[in-house]
Design a protein around this motif. Structure first.
Motif, PDB file in Angstrom:
ATOM      1  N   ASN A  46       0.758  -1.944  -0.303  1.00 37.16           N
ATOM      2  CA  ASN A  46       0.050  -0.477   0.351  1.00 37.16           C
ATOM      3  C   ASN A  46       0.731   1.148   0.135  1.00 37.16           C
ATOM      4  OD1 ASN A  46      -1.902  -1.657   0.118  1.00 37.16           O
ATOM      5  ND2 ASN A  46      -2.591  -1.328   2.162  1.00 37.16           N
ATOM      6  N   ILE A  47       1.891   1.363   0.394  1.00 39.53           N
ATOM      7  CA  ILE A  47       3.048   1.874   1.133  1.00 39.53           C
ATOM      8  C   ILE A  47       3.370   2.081  -0.289  1.00 39.53           C
ATOM      9  CG2 ILE A  47       5.361   3.601   1.410  1.00 39.53           C
ATOM     10  CD1 ILE A  47       4.726   1.407   4.368  1.00 39.53           C
TER      11      ILE A  47
ATOM     12  N   LYS B 186       1.769   1.723  -2.984  1.00 40.31           N
ATOM     13  CA  LYS B 186       1.063   2.286  -4.932  1.00 40.31           C
ATOM     14  C   LYS B 186       0.333   3.596  -4.627  1.00 40.31           C
ATOM     15  CE  LYS B 186      -1.850  -2.269  -5.500  1.00 40.31           C
ATOM     16  NZ  LYS B 186      -2.687  -3.102  -4.672  1.00 40.31           N
ATOM     17  N   GLN B 187       1.090   4.573  -2.774  1.00 44.44           N
ATOM     18  CA  GLN B 187       1.231   5.870  -2.911  1.00 44.44           C
ATOM     19  C   GLN B 187       1.858   6.655  -3.768  1.00 44.44           C
ATOM     20  OE1 GLN B 187       0.681   5.779   1.604  1.00 44.44           O
ATOM     21  NE2 GLN B 187      -0.716   4.481   2.076  1.00 44.44           N
ATOM     22  N   HIS B 188       2.874   6.065  -4.072  1.00 41.69           N
ATOM     23  CA  HIS B 188       3.985   6.856  -5.237  1.00 41.69           C
ATOM     24  C   HIS B 188       3.783   6.109  -5.996  1.00 41.69           C
ATOM     25  CE1 HIS B 188       4.824   9.131  -1.234  1.00 41.69           C
ATOM     26  NE2 HIS B 188       4.652   8.069  -0.558  1.00 41.69           N
TER      27      HIS B 188
END
Length: 427
Positions: A137-138, A140-142
């Motif tokens: 998820n981290i 995918k945030q970038h």
């Protein structure tokens, strides 16, 4: 009946164990952080405070500031152009009672809001899946970043390599070979690893690093206890402590954690009672296990080795299965403290793991039996323990009790050379 207050044994001065590969990695860390997006700090659930490596905190603080975190508000980020997360994983969660995990998480969130904390065990697929999803998820945030780089740090023998092997197996479908060698002895990993792929889409890579011990464990009682705790979890090289010394402290801690039915009773003959005397305990254990030396003498040294190694495996699981130690709790699967003691009967000392110990007063027992949420009280006690720990480490740093005499001499020599050089340049 009120149980007596349990006094700790006298402990030896903590030894120094800081091999060259640890010093090398400490010097490399600032440069490594420039290409790191997530720091995955692994600690041992049995020592959630003692297994914090304070010598690495300065580099981590600088890394966060360079990546745009507000120096005055650790929960606010001013610039978020690239990932920058510090995740603390309390590994080996199956070796601490479940009822304390949530109060501890809440207590730590108050004191260290900039850290994301979770408990895990490589033997629990749900924990590994949860950690894997957090990293994905981290990433995918970038989406603009081509990959997410994770740096795994921590003290020796907290389970870094084992946890990474489990993450790789969870994130890469199909058969995956074991990526890193693991060992029950500290110091297996002595150099920065090659990149290990943890996820294909998005791309997540991780680096395993050498376990780094504190250069100096400290002076006085605090330093001595810190060393003995780390030795008990096999975080210090075998042979630096006498096993009977470890057994004495282990006996004390197990009596604190559950003075009515400590886990070591499983090793003794039926109907044995808790004991505070090490020689008496080792004698009973040697007799039960048939540990005899030449001349028909009981082998107490062998019994001490057996006791410590038993606790590191089976005994730790037994100790963790007990409920809150006010009376006897037979519900080993309880996730919250259970209270069964009749009024007027309570142990004066409570504990969770090997870093948390607090006194429980009669009026507090009465309040709990009156229906007050026990989790709230446990969290409050843990917050005070954490605050005491922070104050103690700050005091050690200000008084230079966390620096050895050798380090002080080297620093003075360096400062003197620097002063002479500057004086020479001014001429």
């Amino acid at each position: 009946m009120v149980l007596p207050h349990i006094l700790p044994p006298i402990l030896p001065i903590a030894p120094s164990w800081f091999p060259g590969h640890m010093m090398k990695f400490t010097r490399m860390l600032p440069a490594l952080l420039t290409r790191t997006d997530v720091v995955l700090e692994i600690r041992d659930s049995r020592l959630p405070l003692t297994s914090i490596n304070r010598s690495l905190e300065g580099a981590l603080r600088k890394w966060r500031l360079e990546r745009g975190w507000d120096p005055n508000n650790p929960t606010r980020r001013i610039i978020a152009a690239e990932a920058c997360e510090h995740i603390v994983v309390l590994n080996k969660r199956d070796l601490v009672p479940e009822w304390g995990t949530e109060p501890f998480r809440l207590a730590m969130a108050k004191k260290f809001p900039h850290q994301r904390l979770l408990f895990a065990s490589w033997q629990r697929p749900r924990d590994i899946r949860n950690l894997s999803e957090i990293l994905v998820n981290i990433a995918k945030q970038h989406p603009h970043a081509m990959e997410l780089n994770v740096l795994v740090i921590g003290m020796p023998n907290v389970g870094k390599s084992t946890l990474l092997n489990a993450l790789r197996h969870m994130g890469i479908k199909g058969r995956t070979p074991k990526a890193f060698q693991t060992s029950v002895n500290p110091g297996m990993t002595q150099a920065l690893s090659t990149r290990l792929k943890l996820s294909l889409d998005p791309l997540v890579y991780a680096y395993d690093t050498p376990g780094v011990m504190l250069p100096f464990l400290g002076r006085g009682v605090e330093g001595a206890e810190r060393g003995i705790k780390l030795a008990l979890i096999a975080g210090i090289k075998e042979g630096m402590y006498d096993m009977q010394t470890l057994a004495a402290y282990l006996l004390y801690r197990l009596n604190v954690l559950n003075p009515i039915a400590p886990a070591y009773l499983h090793l003794l003959p039926p109907r044995s009672q808790p004991t505070f005397d090490l020689e008496d305990f080792l004698t009973n254990l040697a007799q039960r296990m048939g540990m005899i030396r030449r001349g028909a003498e009981l082998d107490l040294a062998r019994a001490a080795v057996y006791f410590v190694r038993w606790w590191r495996e089976e005994g730790g699981l037994l100790s963790a299965s007990s409920g809150f130690n006010i009376g006897v709790n037979t519900n080993s699967s309880a996730t919250s403290p259970q209270f069964t003691t009749p009024p007027g009967q309570f142990p004066s000392t409570q504990g969770w793991g090997f870093d948390f110990q607090w006194d429980l007063q009669p009026h507090e027992v009465t309040s709990l039996q009156g229906g007050i949420d026990p989790t709230t009280q446990v969290q409050d006690k843990m917050e005070r323990c954490i605050q005491d720990y922070v104050e103690m480490t700050d005091r050690e740093e200000s008084e230079e009790n966390n620096v050895s005499q050798t380090q002080v001499k080297k620093r003075r020599v360096f400062e003197e050379k620097l002063k002479r050089r500057m004086k020479h340049e001014r001429r």
